[in-house]
Enzyme design. Structure first.
Site, PDB file in Angstrom:
ATOM      1  CG  ASP A  80      -2.090   0.949   1.112  1.00 10.55           C
ATOM      2  OD1 ASP A  80      -2.349   1.444   0.008  1.00 10.55           O
ATOM      3  OD2 ASP A  80      -2.746   1.202   2.144  1.00 10.55           O
ATOM      4  CG  HIS A 125      -0.678   2.262  -9.303  1.00  9.11           C
ATOM      5  ND1 HIS A 125      -0.849   1.887  -7.994  1.00  9.11           N
ATOM      6  CD2 HIS A 125      -1.746   3.041  -9.619  1.00  9.11           C
ATOM      7  CE1 HIS A 125      -1.985   2.408  -7.533  1.00  9.11           C
ATOM      8  NE2 HIS A 125      -2.536   3.130  -8.494  1.00  9.11           N
ATOM      9  CG  LEU A 136       8.761 -16.758  -3.677  1.00 12.50           C
ATOM     10  CD1 LEU A 136       8.724 -16.851  -2.153  1.00 12.50           C
ATOM     11  CD2 LEU A 136       8.991 -15.312  -4.117  1.00 12.50           C
TER      12      LEU A 136
HETATM   13  C1  IPE Z   1      -5.534  -2.673  -0.134  1.00  9.09           C
HETATM   14  O1  IPE Z   1      -5.167  -1.344  -0.269  1.00  9.09           O
HETATM   15  C2  IPE Z   1      -5.537  -3.330  -1.484  1.00  9.09           C
HETATM   16  C3  IPE Z   1      -4.224  -3.487  -2.116  1.00  9.09           C
HETATM   17  C4  IPE Z   1      -3.078  -3.149  -1.617  1.00  9.09           C
HETATM   18  C5  IPE Z   1      -4.254  -4.104  -3.422  1.00  9.09           C
HETATM   19  P1  IPE Z   1      -6.258  -0.179  -0.431  1.00  9.09           P
HETATM   20  O2  IPE Z   1      -5.498   1.075  -0.555  1.00  9.09           O
HETATM   21  O3  IPE Z   1      -7.205  -0.526  -1.499  1.00  9.09           O
HETATM   22  O4  IPE Z   1      -7.030  -0.267   0.973  1.00  9.09           O
HETATM   23  P2  IPE Z   1      -7.840   0.828   1.758  1.00  9.09           P
HETATM   24  O5  IPE Z   1      -8.862   1.362   0.801  1.00  9.09           O
HETATM   25  O6  IPE Z   1      -6.880   1.882   2.192  1.00  9.09           O
HETATM   26  O7  IPE Z   1      -8.433   0.107   2.929  1.00  9.09           O
HETATM   27  C1  IPE Z   2      -1.665   0.273  -3.384  1.00 12.08           C
HETATM   28  O1  IPE Z   2      -1.435   1.651  -3.409  1.00 12.08           O
HETATM   29  C2  IPE Z   2      -1.934  -0.283  -4.758  1.00 12.08           C
HETATM   30  C3  IPE Z   2      -3.335  -0.672  -4.993  1.00 12.08           C
HETATM   31  C4  IPE Z   2      -4.299  -0.639  -4.130  1.00 12.08           C
HETATM   32  C5  IPE Z   2      -3.664  -1.141  -6.334  1.00 12.08           C
HETATM   33  P1  IPE Z   2      -2.620   2.702  -3.367  1.00 12.08           P
HETATM   34  O2  IPE Z   2      -3.036   2.985  -4.758  1.00 12.08           O
HETATM   35  O3  IPE Z   2      -3.702   2.224  -2.477  1.00 12.08           O
HETATM   36  O4  IPE Z   2      -1.891   3.962  -2.752  1.00 12.08           O
HETATM   37  P2  IPE Z   2      -2.472   4.972  -1.678  1.00 12.08           P
HETATM   38  O5  IPE Z   2      -2.984   4.146  -0.534  1.00 12.08           O
HETATM   39  O6  IPE Z   2      -3.571   5.718  -2.356  1.00 12.08           O
HETATM   40  O7  IPE Z   2      -1.317   5.830  -1.306  1.00 12.08           O
HETATM   41 MG    MG Z   3      -4.082   2.450  -0.526  1.00 16.41          MG
END
Ligand code: IPE
Ligand code: IPE
Ligand code: MG
Length: 244
Positions: free
Chosen positions: A24, A41, A135
């Site tokens: 995240d 990303h 892995l």
């Molecule tokens: C969880 O992260 C999903 C992934 C890392 C793929 P999100 O960014 O979607 O989660 P929330 O919305 O902060 O809970």
């Molecule tokens: C995690 O990073 C990747 C996915 C959920 C696909 P985020 O896109 O949730 O990044 P933040 O949480 O907005 O910083």
């Molecule tokens: Mg996120």
């Protein structure tokens, strides 16, 4: 800044067998750099490559990464499209590189929601890496724990109705065997980056006794030493599993 080298501190005979990661913070990382979320990303996918290599060379048996949740479809269309494009590129890269590494890939989640081309690539990669002995990389795509459990319940009920299983045979190991993670031991360690302290619908059934590790590092900045540090902390915890 933590400059310790944690790799040397690890006990190699008691590594976690299964590490799960909620990757995240890509969006916030990009925002800090005044870049687009998709730039974040992309950097996140580089971080994934780095961590897969590190986990494989350390000798970790299973790594499960949360790449796209059932809820992530609710993001703006441009972001979802950018993520799909990136996923497609990541899969292409893997298809090319598969002969050069020992990583076995499988996908958990309901991939029928992806377009045909992505589904075909996923199937191809799973097939091509089936015999690899390094892995085991489990990529969670269109994964949500509640969706996984819902699909499992439907299948169990169907099997009971068709007399394939007996109602009395339903116990935790039977339920586990109907989940996407049926062939994977439960995670020993769950890492979430970016400072959020929640599970966001990831592996709810499987984390009953998992150790949690939260770090403020944003996923694109997470490196090998951060992985070793998380494992080091895990190795210094006491797991009791309900006993004393
Ligand atoms: C969880 O992260 C999903 C992934 C890392 C793929 P999100 O960014 O979607 O989660 P929330 O919305 O902060 O809970
Ligand atoms: C995690 O990073 C990747 C996915 C959920 C696909 P985020 O896109 O949730 O990044 P933040 O949480 O907005 O910083
Ligand atoms: Mg996120």
């Amino acid at each position: 800044m933590d400059n310790h080298n944690y790799k040397n501190k690890l006990k190699m005979d008691s590594l976690p067998k299964h590490i799960a990661i909620i990757m995240d913070g890509n969006g916030r990382w990009a925002k800090q750099k005044q870049q687009s979320r998709s730039f974040g990303h992309k950097a996140g996918s580089k971080a994934l490559e780095r961590i897969v290599k590190a986990a494989d060379s350390l000798g970790i048996a299973h790594l499960t990464v949360y790449a796209f949740s059932t809820e992530n479809w609710k993001r703006p269309k441009e972001e979802v499209n950018a993520l799909m494009k990136l996923l497609s590129q990541y899969l292409n890269q893997y298809l090319k590189d598969t002969k050069d590494n020992n990583v076995k890939i499988d996908v958990i989640g309901d991939i029928t929601k992806f377009d045909e081309e992505i589904q075909r690539k996923i199937e191809k990669i799973q097939e091509l890496t089936l015999k690899k002995n390094g892995l085991n990389l489990h990529i969670a795509l269109n994964y949500g724990s509640r969706d996984e459990m819902t699909r499992a319940v439907k299948k169990i009920v169907t099997d009971v109705m068709e007399s394939k299983i007996d109602l009395n045979s339903i116990d935790d190991s039977l339920i586990s065997s109907y989940l996407d993670t049926k062939e994977i031991p439960d995670p020993d360690l769950l890492i979430r980056t970016s400072g959020e302290k929640r599970i966001s619908n990831f592996l709810l059934w499987q984390i009953a006794y998992t150790e949690f590790y939260f770090t403020d590092k944003l996923w694109p900045d997470f490196d090998e030493n951060d992985l070793y540090k998380a494992i080091f902390e895990y190795q210094n915890r006491e797991r009791r599993f309900g006993t004393i």
